[in-house]
Design a protein around this motif. Structure first.
Motif, short mmCIF file in Angstrom:
data_model
loop_
_atom_site.label_atom_id
_atom_site.label_comp_id
_atom_site.label_asym_id
_atom_site.label_seq_id
_atom_site.Cartn_x
_atom_site.Cartn_y
_atom_site.Cartn_z
N UNK A 43 7.85 7.64 -0.18
CA UNK A 43 6.97 6.67 0.45
C UNK A 43 6.38 5.69 -0.55
N UNK A 44 6.00 4.53 -0.03
CA UNK A 44 5.51 3.45 -0.90
C UNK A 44 4.29 3.83 -1.73
N UNK A 45 3.33 4.53 -1.12
CA UNK A 45 2.11 4.86 -1.87
C UNK A 45 2.43 5.81 -3.03
N UNK A 46 3.28 6.79 -2.79
CA UNK A 46 3.67 7.70 -3.87
C UNK A 46 4.46 6.95 -4.94
N UNK A 47 5.29 6.01 -4.52
CA UNK A 47 6.07 5.21 -5.47
C UNK A 47 5.14 4.31 -6.27
N UNK A 48 4.14 3.72 -5.62
CA UNK A 48 3.18 2.89 -6.34
C UNK A 48 2.43 3.71 -7.40
N UNK A 49 2.00 4.91 -7.02
CA UNK A 49 1.28 5.79 -7.97
C UNK A 49 2.19 6.18 -9.13
#
Length: 108
Positions: A43-49
């Protein structure tokens, strides 16, 4: 002359070199998966982190050396340099693309 990258990958590598975790995450589909250092980010949020942490930990840049585009996958080889042991190294990025976004990335 640099190899030609598909638009989402060009954006991805520019964002990596700018240390912009938000722009990196925006290259990915909402349910995308990144596999790096034996871990999956989903997911995007995990990838951003993950992008933020990786950028802070290694403070690196990536120079694209080659691009091999296939029907459903694109393999990019890049020279990655930063403040980590063994720098610079060459890494292989295996991207799965669909609908103008990255759906999967495996770094090895």
């Amino acid at each position: 002359m640099s190899p030609t990258l598909p638009p989402p990958l060009d954006t991805y590598f520019h964002a990596v070199n700018a240390h912009d975790a938000d722009r990196i995450a925006a290259c990915f589909a909402p349910d995308a998966v990144v596999h790096d250092e034996r871990q999956d980010q989903v997911g995007r949020e995990a990838i951003r982190a993950w992008a933020d942490e990786t950028g802070r930990r290694y403070r690196h840049t990536a120079e694209v050396l080659s691009v091999e585009a296939g029907a459903d996958r694109t393999v990019v080889t890049a020279r990655v340099a930063g403040d980590f042991p063994g720098s610079p190294i060459e890494l292989r990025y295996l991207f799965t693309l669909a609908g103008g976004l990255v759906h999967g990335l495996e770094i090895g």
